[in-house]
Write an enzyme that holds these catalytic residues in place. Structure first.
Site, PDB file in Angstrom:
ATOM      1  CB  SER A 221      -0.878   0.122   1.253  1.00  0.00           C
ATOM      2  OG  SER A 221      -1.554   1.280   1.394  1.00  0.00           O
ATOM      3  CE1 TYR A 234      -4.629  -1.952   5.132  1.00  0.00           C
ATOM      4  CE2 TYR A 234      -3.192  -0.205   4.531  1.00  0.00           C
ATOM      5  CZ  TYR A 234      -4.027  -1.355   4.097  1.00  0.00           C
ATOM      6  OH  TYR A 234      -4.221  -1.591   2.626  1.00  0.00           O
TER       7      TYR A 234
HETATM    8  N1  LIG Z   1      -8.910  -0.782  -1.289  1.00  0.00           N
HETATM    9  C1  LIG Z   1      -7.787  -0.190  -1.099  1.00  0.00           C
HETATM   10  O1  LIG Z   1      -7.867   0.955  -0.895  1.00  0.00           O
HETATM   11  C2  LIG Z   1      -6.629  -0.599  -0.842  1.00  0.00           C
HETATM   12  C3  LIG Z   1      -5.268   0.319  -1.137  1.00  0.00           C
HETATM   13  C4  LIG Z   1      -3.916  -0.418  -1.162  1.00  0.00           C
HETATM   14  C5  LIG Z   1      -3.912  -1.655  -0.733  1.00  0.00           C
HETATM   15  N2  LIG Z   1      -4.769  -2.465  -0.675  1.00  0.00           N
HETATM   16  C6  LIG Z   1      -4.490  -3.729  -0.535  1.00  0.00           C
HETATM   17  O2  LIG Z   1      -5.303  -4.518  -1.370  1.00  0.00           O
HETATM   18  C7  LIG Z   1      -5.306  -5.937  -1.009  1.00  0.00           C
HETATM   19  C8  LIG Z   1      -6.691  -6.305  -1.466  1.00  0.00           C
HETATM   20  O3  LIG Z   1      -7.675  -5.437  -0.855  1.00  0.00           O
HETATM   21  P1  LIG Z   1      -9.232  -5.078  -1.110  1.00  0.00           P
HETATM   22  O4  LIG Z   1      -9.436  -3.669  -1.385  1.00  0.00           O
HETATM   23  O5  LIG Z   1      -9.404  -5.885  -2.716  1.00  0.00           O
HETATM   24  O6  LIG Z   1     -10.290  -5.570   0.045  1.00  0.00           O
HETATM   25  P2  LIG Z   1     -11.379  -6.470  -0.249  1.00  0.00           P
HETATM   26  O7  LIG Z   1     -11.855  -6.585   1.248  1.00  0.00           O
HETATM   27  O8  LIG Z   1     -12.485  -6.381  -1.295  1.00  0.00           O
HETATM   28  O9  LIG Z   1     -10.672  -8.098  -0.347  1.00  0.00           O
HETATM   29  C9  LIG Z   1      -9.736  -8.643   0.185  1.00  0.00           C
HETATM   30  C10 LIG Z   1      -9.816  -9.963   0.155  1.00  0.00           C
HETATM   31  O10 LIG Z   1      -9.201 -10.820   1.122  1.00  0.00           O
HETATM   32  C11 LIG Z   1      -9.816 -11.682   1.912  1.00  0.00           C
HETATM   33  N3  LIG Z   1      -9.144 -12.026   3.097  1.00  0.00           N
HETATM   34  C12 LIG Z   1      -8.914 -11.124   4.151  1.00  0.00           C
HETATM   35  N4  LIG Z   1      -8.592 -11.949   5.142  1.00  0.00           N
HETATM   36  C13 LIG Z   1      -8.211 -12.991   4.652  1.00  0.00           C
HETATM   37  C14 LIG Z   1      -7.543 -14.257   5.373  1.00  0.00           C
HETATM   38  N5  LIG Z   1      -6.988 -14.045   6.713  1.00  0.00           N
HETATM   39  N6  LIG Z   1      -7.397 -15.165   4.773  1.00  0.00           N
HETATM   40  C15 LIG Z   1      -7.605 -15.367   3.320  1.00  0.00           C
HETATM   41  N7  LIG Z   1      -8.529 -14.404   2.638  1.00  0.00           N
HETATM   42  C16 LIG Z   1      -8.576 -13.215   3.508  1.00  0.00           C
HETATM   43  C17 LIG Z   1     -11.192 -11.359   1.884  1.00  0.00           C
HETATM   44  O11 LIG Z   1     -12.121 -12.340   2.239  1.00  0.00           O
HETATM   45  C18 LIG Z   1     -11.391 -10.574   0.734  1.00  0.00           C
HETATM   46  O12 LIG Z   1     -11.796 -11.414  -0.290  1.00  0.00           O
HETATM   47  C19 LIG Z   1      -5.178  -5.886   0.745  1.00  0.00           C
HETATM   48  O13 LIG Z   1      -3.980  -6.487   1.136  1.00  0.00           O
HETATM   49  C20 LIG Z   1      -5.317  -4.348   0.764  1.00  0.00           C
HETATM   50  O14 LIG Z   1      -4.398  -4.010   2.225  1.00  0.00           O
HETATM   51  C21 LIG Z   1      -6.203  -2.083  -0.582  1.00  0.00           C
END
Ligand SMILES: NC(=O)c1ccc[n+]([C@@H]2O[C@H](COP(=O)([O-])OP(=O)(O)OC[C@H]3O[C@@H](n4cnc5c(N)ncnc54)[C@H](O)[C@@H]3O)[C@@H](O)[C@H]2O)c1
Length: 347
Positions: A221, A234
């Site tokens: 991130s 985080y």
């Molecule tokens: N959305 C944002 O703004 C953003 C920004 C920067 C980084 N990220 C990172 O991107 C990645 C994906 O995030 P997203 O936005 O798609 O979120 P999201 O919540 O839509 O998807 C996350 C997925 O990870 C799965 N998950 C969570 N905990 C888990 C576990 N313990 N074991 C297995 N699966 C698990 C969830 O069930 C979900 O399907 C994350 O690492 C997040 O930190 C997101």
């Protein structure tokens, strides 16, 4: 992946119409830092070497059909049920890969304030990948369990014959300041976002080092490259994740494995677009009362490219590049997908 129940905000009000002045200093910057495509354009422009794949070959009558950049590869993606993980599965499949999608598909922590992914979400990723003509193995499991990930790697190798790439994408966000953060919530974020990614990489090492070839990508991130006053656990996990990527890259290069991170700004997923997140990043907010358009406007103003967030597909495009032959000598790096905001870093 756009949340269908939550339509995109309309264009921002004119300057000065924002009803929430930025009384809390850096908080606007923080919102957008949650989280991507400028990097790819730069890479393409700066690449003088001839392309390594045939994906861009011109159509010649009678010539074989163009091959995708990941043709015949096998990719394991964690957090595959929705959001960025689903976009990565689809982008990899579009480029010719078979995919194992690993996801908890249920609540990962009671401290998370947005709805969990479901088995139906994982099944939808499966349907979409199969519609692209590629194989998809759905595996329900928790990245906090290394044995579960080791079994998933075995399943991928059993079904697809090998494992070319793993993407440690699963993650959770709990927007609580350091003064109020709950001990259990703290542990959950560190365990899923940092240890879960380490577990994913560790599970893949035997299969990849046996072939002396592998690609590891972590979704970090922008908050792994800067500070923010809303989510210390985080931030700590994502900074740690980039440290893990660099250490692993140094150690695993001799086994033919590359390791990289992608560091997005806010991404259009459920993790970002929810009421608790909007409240956390908006000064003097009443929880649950911050209209999305207000948070989006604040965010849009700090991105040089003028968007409130990027799309999951923008992140997936960089992952495909890192998994492709074009990135054979790219390792130990973190790629910003920040709509230009990453330029505020010191280096
Ligand atoms: N959305 C944002 O703004 C953003 C920004 C920067 C980084 N990220 C990172 O991107 C990645 C994906 O995030 P997203 O936005 O798609 O979120 P999201 O919540 O839509 O998807 C996350 C997925 O990870 C799965 N998950 C969570 N905990 C888990 C576990 N313990 N074991 C297995 N699966 C698990 C969830 O069930 C979900 O399907 C994350 O690492 C997040 O930190 C997101």
């Amino acid at each position: 992946m756009q949340d269908e129940t939550d339509p995109p905000p309309s264009d921002p009000p004119s300057p000065g119409a924002d009803p929430e002045p930025d009384a809390a200093g850096g908080r606007r910057t923080v919102f957008v830092a949650l989280g991507a495509a400028a990097g790819l354009a730069g890479l393409a422009a700066g690449c003088a070497a001839p392309p390594l794949s045939t994906a861009a070959a011109p159509a010649v009558p009678g010539a074989p059909a163009p091959r995708g950049r990941l043709e015949g590869q096998s990719v394991l993606v964690t957090g595959a049920a929705r959001g960025i993980g689903r976009a990565i599965c689809l982008a990899a499949a579009r480029e010719g890969a078979d995919v194992l999608g690993f996801d908890i598909a249920g609540p990962a922590s009671r401290h998370v304030g947005y709805p969990p992914a479901t088995p139906a979400d994982l099944a939808e990723t499966e349907r979409l990948v199969q519609a692209l003509g590629r194989r998809f193995l759905p595996v329900q499991g928790d990245v906090r369990s290394r044995p579960a990930l080791a079994r998933a790697v075995d399943q991928a190798v059993g079904a697809f014959g090998k494992l070319d790439a793993v993407v440690a994408n699963a993650g959770i966000m709990v927007p609580e300041g350091i003064a109020e953060v709950n001990d259990e919530g703290w542990r959950d974020v560190l365990d899923v976002n940092l240890t879960g990614a380490a577990n994913t990489f560790r599970a893949a090492i035997p299969a990849m080092s046996a072939r002396r070839r592998g690609r590891m990508v972590a979704i970090a991130s922008m908050l792994g490259r800067m500070g923010a006053p809303i989510s210390p656990q985080y931030n700590a996990a994502k900074w740690g994740l980039i440290g893990l990527v660099k250490s692993a890259a140094l150690e695993l290069g001799g086994k033919g494995i590359t390791v990289n991170a992608v560091s997005p700004t806010g991404v259009n997923t459920v993790m970002l677009r929810n009421a608790r997140q909007y409240a956390a990043v908006t000064p003097r907010a009443v929880p649950g009362r911050v209209p999305e358009a207000v948070a989006a406007t604040a965010s849009r103003t700090v991105h040089p490219l003028g968007v409130p967030w990027v799309e999951p597909e923008d992140v997936a495009a960089v992952v495909v590049f890192l998994a492709s032959d074009e990135a054979r000598y790219v390792s130990g790096a973190s790629f910003d997908v920040t709509a230009g905001l990453g330029a505020i870093y010191t280096a």
